[in-house]
Design an enzyme around this catalytic site. Structure first.
Site, PDB file in Angstrom:
ATOM      1  N   GLU A 173      -9.661  -7.253  -1.807  1.00 42.56           N
ATOM      2  CA  GLU A 173      -9.731  -7.328  -3.267  1.00 42.56           C
ATOM      3  C   GLU A 173     -11.189  -7.469  -3.687  1.00 42.56           C
ATOM      4  OE1 GLU A 173      -6.858  -7.102  -5.360  1.00 42.56           O
ATOM      5  OE2 GLU A 173      -6.263  -6.399  -3.391  1.00 42.56           O
ATOM      6  N   GLY A 181       0.799  -1.236   0.000  1.00 39.67           N
ATOM      7  CA  GLY A 181       0.000   0.000   0.000  1.00 39.67           C
ATOM      8  C   GLY A 181       0.820   1.268   0.000  1.00 39.67           C
ATOM      9  N   LYS A 234       2.223 -10.484  -4.225  1.00 37.45           N
ATOM     10  CA  LYS A 234       3.167  -9.459  -3.757  1.00 37.45           C
ATOM     11  C   LYS A 234       4.536 -10.080  -3.492  1.00 37.45           C
ATOM     12  CE  LYS A 234      -0.517  -6.667  -1.756  1.00 37.45           C
ATOM     13  NZ  LYS A 234      -1.450  -6.583  -0.624  1.00 37.45           N
TER      14      LYS A 234
END
Ligand code: NAP
Ligand code: HSE
Length: 436
Positions: free
Chosen positions: A191, A135, A206
């Site tokens: 999500e 983020g 990720k």
């Protein structure tokens, strides 16, 4: 003042926040960055949809996503749609057309990185993806530039805000899994399909992106070992506390070299004294070990509109500096990512400690049967507890297991499951202390 015109694909949690900040903070952004960001066009799937983030859609700018690349008033394409369908097409076309791309789409980079980075290299057009991992934390920039002097040796931590929100709400506030997930969704952390979060897929995307940057070559997402948090019960969290641990969904990347790398995502017991144990809610936290710098910790908000918009806008400003320069002048880090990277070490060979919870019949001799299976597999037990207050037909039996390769543990668990005294599938989580 440099002026850059963007085409925004997606006006959801992240796209809506980017729009809000670039329109309400334009003067501040210009004075701080020297870049004037102008929005030329926006694409969404359903223009008639009611938008829960409360930011009105500027209808005069609406276009179809297919139109964005060809528009002469779009210098940079900002892809915030998600998924690997239309997003993949748009990103590839934009790179091919020489228009820099900014994206928050870790699924696309993890699953189609080879294709995306090949196109970026071929056309000399950069792609920026700070918002794809952790983020609002500027982790990607740090890995690409700030830590360039280092061989990265170990990277681990919390990279999914939704799962961390759920696990810490279950641990601290005793919320149910379902209630905690609903809260995370309402806050814009999850999500579009939240099973990507709770099944560990988003964290594995990720981890693949970070492992790609750390090793310098595309790591194949399909090779990453992934386990989500569906099996983590309130009882396991409670037993972990009694043993001095907290349960977190961790991404772990180690043994990084150009030929192979260990990349895995799974629920993990970590000692309560480890700093990750006190990372709660949507916060992400990553520890990065470099051979020159030593250990560095990055912590901050890992999901949600404002935090992610912060990363996207930083990328837009970076991308602006690449606009108008010819490709050979732009020696972005993306040019240094090889389309084919190291292979991921098989999980069977990974050695760790384990927490094991069995549901067994409450009869004499049960313990002996189980320890004999573990003994035959050369698996050492470091402690056993049969918590009181569970008397009945079946009782929980908790084992802490010494370092063992997963291959041996898997075989032993399959033999244990077949014992008549074992009444449910064994629950197994890895235990990591990271050498401390
Ligand atoms: P979202 O709220 O579901 O928004 C997605 C947006 O894209 C919506 O405006 C949607 O249109 C549009 N869209 C989707 N498919 C489309 C298509 N085929 N054609 C045109 N428009 C399309 O998603 P989000 O949470 O903002 O996430 C966007 C991206 O950022 C994803 O890659 C996600 O993984 C990533 N990300 C999210 C966060 C977060 O905290 N949410 C953090 C970091 C990264 P409609 O509005 O008409 O449905
Ligand atoms: N769904 C993701 C999360 C969004 O919860 O971490 C941020 O990438």
């Amino acid at each position: 003042m440099k002026r850059v015109r963007i085409g925004l694909a997606g006006f959801g949690t992240v796209g809506g926040s980017v729009y809000r900040y670039i329109s309400t903070q334009a003067g501040f952004l210009e004075s701080r960055s020297g870049v004037r960001v102008c929005l030329s066009a926006i694409a969404v799937r359903d223009p008639g949809k009611k938008r829960s983030h409360g930011i009105p859609l500027p209808r005069s700018l609406l276009v179809k996503p297919e139109e964005l690349v060809a528009r002469p008033d779009v210098d940079i394409v900002v892809e915030l749609m998600g998924g690997c369908g239309m997003a993949r097409k748009l990103v590839l076309e934009s790179l091919k057309a020489g228009k820099p791309v900014v994206t928050a789409n870790k699924a696309l980079l993890a699953e189609h990185g080879e294709e995306v980075f090949t196109q970026s290299n071929r056309s000399g057009t950069p792609i920026f993806f700070e918002a794809s991992v952790a983020g609002g934390i500027p982790l990607i920039q740090s890995l690409k530039e700030g830590l360039v002097a280092n061989r990265l040796q170990l990277i681990y931590g919390i990279v999914n805000g939704t799962c961390n929100y759920i696990l810490s709400s279950m641990s601290k506030e005793k919320l149910s899994f379902e209630k905690a997930l609903a809260e995370a969704q309402a806050k814009g952390y999850a999500e579009a399909d939240p099973s990507f979060d709770i099944d560990g897929i988003d964290a594995a995307h990720k981890a693949a992106v970070v492992a790609t940057l750390a090793s310098g070559g595309c790591v194949k997402f399909k090779e990453v070992h992934v386990e989500g948090i569906r099996n983590v019960s309130a009882a396991d969290i409670q037993f972990a506390h009694q043993l001095g641990y907290e349960i977190k969904l961790l991404a772990i990347i180690r043994g990084i070299n150009p030929k192979s790398v260990e990349v895995r995502v799974h629920p993990t017991l970590i000692p309560s004294a480890n700093h990750l144990a006190s990372i709660h809610g949507v916060t992400n936290s990553m520890m990065v070990r470099g051979d020159v710098v030593g250990d560095i910790e990055f912590s901050g908000p890992g999901a949600g509109g404002p935090a992610t918009a912060s990363a996207v806008i930083s990328d837009i400003v970076q991308a602006a500096s690449s606009c108008g320069r010819n490709s050979s002048e732009f020696n972005g880090t993306t040019a240094r990512i090889r389309p084919v990277g190291p292979s991921v070490a098989a999980i069977e060979s990974v050695v760790s400690r384990y927490y094991l919870r069995l549901t067994v019949t409450d009869r004499p001799g049960v313990m002996a049967q189980i320890t004999s299976v573990l003994g035959r597999a050369k698996i050492g037990i470091s402690s056993v507890i049969q918590p009181e207050g569970h008397e009945g037909e079946t009782v929980p039996l908790i084992f802490m297991i010494h370092d063992a390769p997963y291959k041996s543990v898997k075989l032993a668990l399959s033999a244990i499951r077949k014992l008549n005294c074992v009444k449910a599938a064994p629950i197994m989580f890895r235990v990591e202390t990271f050498g401390k």
